[in-house]
Design a protein around this motif. Structure first.
Motif, PDB file in Angstrom:
ATOM      1  N   LEU A  29       0.821  -1.212   0.000  1.00 22.81           N
ATOM      2  CA  LEU A  29       0.000   0.000   0.000  1.00 22.81           C
ATOM      3  C   LEU A  29       0.856   1.264   0.000  1.00 22.81           C
ATOM      4  O   LEU A  29       0.458   2.285  -0.561  1.00 22.81           O
ATOM      5  CB  LEU A  29      -0.938  -0.004   1.211  1.00 22.81           C
ATOM      6  CG  LEU A  29      -2.068  -1.044   1.171  1.00 22.81           C
ATOM      7  CD1 LEU A  29      -2.891  -0.986   2.447  1.00 22.81           C
ATOM      8  CD2 LEU A  29      -2.958  -0.824  -0.052  1.00 22.81           C
ATOM      9  N   SER A  30       2.022   1.204   0.635  1.00 21.32           N
ATOM     10  CA  SER A  30       2.887   2.379   0.648  1.00 21.32           C
ATOM     11  C   SER A  30       3.377   2.710  -0.753  1.00 21.32           C
ATOM     12  O   SER A  30       3.429   3.891  -1.143  1.00 21.32           O
ATOM     13  CB  SER A  30       4.070   2.163   1.598  1.00 21.32           C
ATOM     14  OG  SER A  30       4.918   1.125   1.123  1.00 21.32           O
ATOM     15  N   TYR A  31       3.740   1.693  -1.540  1.00 17.15           N
ATOM     16  CA  TYR A  31       4.191   1.938  -2.907  1.00 17.15           C
ATOM     17  C   TYR A  31       3.040   2.407  -3.798  1.00 17.15           C
ATOM     18  O   TYR A  31       3.221   3.276  -4.651  1.00 17.15           O
ATOM     19  CB  TYR A  31       4.845   0.684  -3.490  1.00 17.15           C
ATOM     20  CG  TYR A  31       6.315   0.596  -3.158  1.00 17.15           C
ATOM     21  CD1 TYR A  31       7.246   1.369  -3.833  1.00 17.15           C
ATOM     22  CD2 TYR A  31       6.774  -0.250  -2.159  1.00 17.15           C
ATOM     23  CE1 TYR A  31       8.596   1.303  -3.526  1.00 17.15           C
ATOM     24  CE2 TYR A  31       8.116  -0.323  -1.834  1.00 17.15           C
ATOM     25  CZ  TYR A  31       9.019   0.456  -2.516  1.00 17.15           C
ATOM     26  OH  TYR A  31      10.351   0.397  -2.208  1.00 17.15           O
ATOM     27  N   GLY A  33       0.462   4.085  -2.763  1.00 22.03           N
ATOM     28  CA  GLY A  33       0.226   5.472  -2.357  1.00 22.03           C
ATOM     29  C   GLY A  33       1.256   6.416  -2.944  1.00 22.03           C
ATOM     30  O   GLY A  33       0.921   7.529  -3.384  1.00 22.03           O
ATOM     31  N   LEU A  34       2.524   5.990  -2.974  1.00 19.74           N
ATOM     32  CA  LEU A  34       3.583   6.819  -3.550  1.00 19.74           C
ATOM     33  C   LEU A  34       3.337   7.045  -5.037  1.00 19.74           C
ATOM     34  O   LEU A  34       3.515   8.162  -5.545  1.00 19.74           O
ATOM     35  CB  LEU A  34       4.945   6.154  -3.331  1.00 19.74           C
ATOM     36  CG  LEU A  34       6.163   6.897  -3.887  1.00 19.74           C
ATOM     37  CD1 LEU A  34       6.340   8.236  -3.186  1.00 19.74           C
ATOM     38  CD2 LEU A  34       7.428   6.053  -3.735  1.00 19.74           C
ATOM     39  N   CYS A  35       2.913   6.001  -5.741  1.00 20.33           N
ATOM     40  CA  CYS A  35       2.615   6.128  -7.173  1.00 20.33           C
ATOM     41  C   CYS A  35       1.450   7.093  -7.399  1.00 20.33           C
ATOM     42  O   CYS A  35       1.465   7.895  -8.345  1.00 20.33           O
ATOM     43  CB  CYS A  35       2.279   4.764  -7.769  1.00 20.33           C
ATOM     44  SG  CYS A  35       3.657   3.586  -7.754  1.00 20.33           S
ATOM     45  N   PHE A  36       0.449   7.035  -6.544  1.00 18.59           N
ATOM     46  CA  PHE A  36      -0.721   7.910  -6.668  1.00 18.59           C
ATOM     47  C   PHE A  36      -0.323   9.373  -6.458  1.00 18.59           C
ATOM     48  O   PHE A  36      -0.683  10.255  -7.247  1.00 18.59           O
ATOM     49  CB  PHE A  36      -1.786   7.500  -5.664  1.00 18.59           C
ATOM     50  CG  PHE A  36      -2.998   8.393  -5.649  1.00 18.59           C
ATOM     51  CD1 PHE A  36      -3.924   8.346  -6.676  1.00 18.59           C
ATOM     52  CD2 PHE A  36      -3.198   9.294  -4.610  1.00 18.59           C
ATOM     53  CE1 PHE A  36      -5.039   9.188  -6.678  1.00 18.59           C
ATOM     54  CE2 PHE A  36      -4.306  10.131  -4.598  1.00 18.59           C
ATOM     55  CZ  PHE A  36      -5.228  10.071  -5.641  1.00 18.59           C
ATOM     56  N   VAL A  37       0.439   9.632  -5.408  1.00 20.75           N
ATOM     57  CA  VAL A  37       0.898  11.004  -5.129  1.00 20.75           C
ATOM     58  C   VAL A  37       1.791  11.499  -6.259  1.00 20.75           C
ATOM     59  O   VAL A  37       1.677  12.653  -6.705  1.00 20.75           O
ATOM     60  CB  VAL A  37       1.643  11.060  -3.784  1.00 20.75           C
ATOM     61  CG1 VAL A  37       2.297  12.423  -3.580  1.00 20.75           C
ATOM     62  CG2 VAL A  37       0.685  10.767  -2.641  1.00 20.75           C
ATOM     63  N   SER A  65       8.673   5.501  -9.110  1.00 20.81           N
ATOM     64  CA  SER A  65       8.466   4.993  -7.748  1.00 20.81           C
ATOM     65  C   SER A  65       8.977   3.568  -7.598  1.00 20.81           C
ATOM     66  O   SER A  65       9.440   3.180  -6.522  1.00 20.81           O
ATOM     67  CB  SER A  65       6.979   5.048  -7.383  1.00 20.81           C
ATOM     68  OG  SER A  65       6.485   6.365  -7.457  1.00 20.81           O
TER      69      SER A  65
END
Length: 453
Positions: A29-31, A33-37, A65
């Protein structure tokens, strides 16, 4: 009052679900989320010279990312200085590990690491033992900063006189950070082809690729101990394996491409040929840089490089692939089977059964992911099969090398590559653990015989 209670209840539910995530789930989920941001940031008007579509922004953000390096728009001309800094931010977070940054912040705020944070950190660095994870985390961050700054200083010797102080320093920093994180993003449309025979650029970039891709644990072991005999088994395997595979790959590329007029045969003298062979032997191990035209490589060379990309770099590093240590464990296990040994033995140590099982699981799941992705690409795209297979493995191994078809992919093809890049970065086994349902084995079943081979 009701809205306040409803909001508080919703906050508590979200907090419970977030804190209840397992380390693999948190990593995935962290990756995402990073891709989304990153996609949102790259869509900012100030980030691009030429407006880009949402699909291009998402593809580029995921590629940065996951430190892959595949691009659908030219990095140097499509993005402004702000856009380049956004890419650097995404590459740094994706390479060193977003989970590592998060836990570092938690530690600085709380002064200690809980059991869940330690588990998440072990997942990020792919470590099974307890050890001094906090020390490893700070050491990794410090080593990353030192190597990137040192690489910038060395590359500036070449590029500051060419481009001036401002552009030369940024050019050096961008490529040093991209190289150490094995991201492969370049500001020139043809990568590093212009420096195919330049010793300084070849040495600095390749050393950054190796140091970033061999694993933080290995580097810490080498620096902390004086003799080879004192190194851990993992460090010994990685050092010997990295040296052997790089030299063998260099020889294979040199032999296969020596007579190719579009690659090595066009280069003047043995020096340029050797530098080009060395660089193209190192870079498939998840780096993504090139000093030769990848699309002009012979089919045999492209197939060989596909195998190198699938193997990848070191465990707990910025590199992708199944990891060299995984490949070596399976090779040693096969050799032990042929010698009728119960377990593989190397450097006076036997390899544990659970490590062998995990290695086999990683290879099988990776093969399933890659073959499924390539199969889907053959349905959605019209390019040659070798080019599609090369692209699929490059994405799944987070390498970033391409035979020139990335920008021509359909939206469906881009979506397939995006999924492969995310799976390749967080790890097929982590994906499997995330989706799997935990269940204890309370019943023991009698063994049965299965004919194989």
């Amino acid at each position: 009052m009701k809205f306040a209670l409803l909001g508080d209840r919703l906050f508590q539910q979200v907090k419970t679900h977030v804190l209840g995530l397992t380390p693999p789930q948190a990593l995935v989920l962290s990756y995402i989320g990073l891709c989304f941001v990153g996609s949102l940031l790259l869509k900012l008007p100030a980030a691009t010279q030429i407006p880009i579509s949402w699909s291009q922004a998402i593809f580029t953000a995921v590629s940065a990312s996951t430190v892959t390096g595949l691009v659908v728009v030219d990095t140097g001309t499509h993005f402004t200085l702000l856009g380049h800094w956004i890419l650097l931010f995404l590459m740094q977070c994706g390479g060193l590990g977003l989970m590592t940054f998060g836990i570092l912040i938690i530690h600085l705020m709380k002064g200690q690491l809980g059991l869940k944070h330690r588990a998440a950190l072990r997942e990020s660095f792919n470590q099974s033992g307890q050890g001094d994870l906090r020390r490893l985390m700070f050491w990794a961050v410090g080593f990353t900063a030192i190597m990137e700054l040192l690489g910038t200083a060395m590359l500036a010797i070449q590029w500051v006189p060419e481009m001036g102080w401002n552009r030369g320093l940024f050019y050096s920093f961008f490529h040093a950070l991209s190289a150490f994180n094995n991201a492969g993003f370049a500001l020139a449309h043809d990568g590093l082809v212009a420096y195919v025979a330049n010793p300084l650029v070849n040495i600095v970039i390749s050393l950054l690729l190796i140091c970033g891709g061999i694993g933080f644990v290995v580097v810490a072991d080498v620096i902390g101990k004086k003799r080879f005999a004192q190194y851990s088994l993992h460090t010994k395997l990685m050092l010997i394996g990295t040296l052997a595979i790089n030299l063998v790959a260099m020889l294979v590329v040199l032999v296969l491409e020596y007579g190719n007029p579009a690659t090595l045969a066009a280069l003047p003298g043995w020096g340029a040929k050797l530098w080009a062979s060395w660089f193209q032997a190192v870079t498939p191990r998840s780096a993504g840089y090139n000093t030769l035209d990848i699309g002009a490589l012979l089919p045999s060379t492209a197939f060989f490089i596909t195998g190198l990309m699938f193997i990848g770099g070191g465990s707990g590093s910025t590199a992708g692939g199944i990891k060299l240590s995984t490949f070596l464990v399976v090779l040693l296990t096969t050799w032990a089977f042929l010698k009728k040994q119960e377990r593989p033995v190397v450097f006076g140590r036997s390899i544990q059964l659970d490590i062998i099982r995990k290695s086999l699981a990683i290879i099988v799941i990776s093969l399933l992911c890659v073959t499924t992705g390539i199969f889907l690409l053959t349905i959605t795209e019209t390019a040659a099969f070798l080019d599609l297979a090369f692209e699929g493995v490059s994405a799944a191994a987070t390498v970033g090398l391409s035979r020139g078809i990335t920008a021509d992919l359909s939206l469906a093809g881009q979506a397939i590559i995006v999924i492969l890049m995310v799976i390749g970065r967080v790890g097929p086994l982590t994906i499997a653990f995330t989706l799997a349902t935990t269940r204890g084995e309370s019943i023991q079943y009698p063994s049965g015989q299965v004919s194989i081979g």
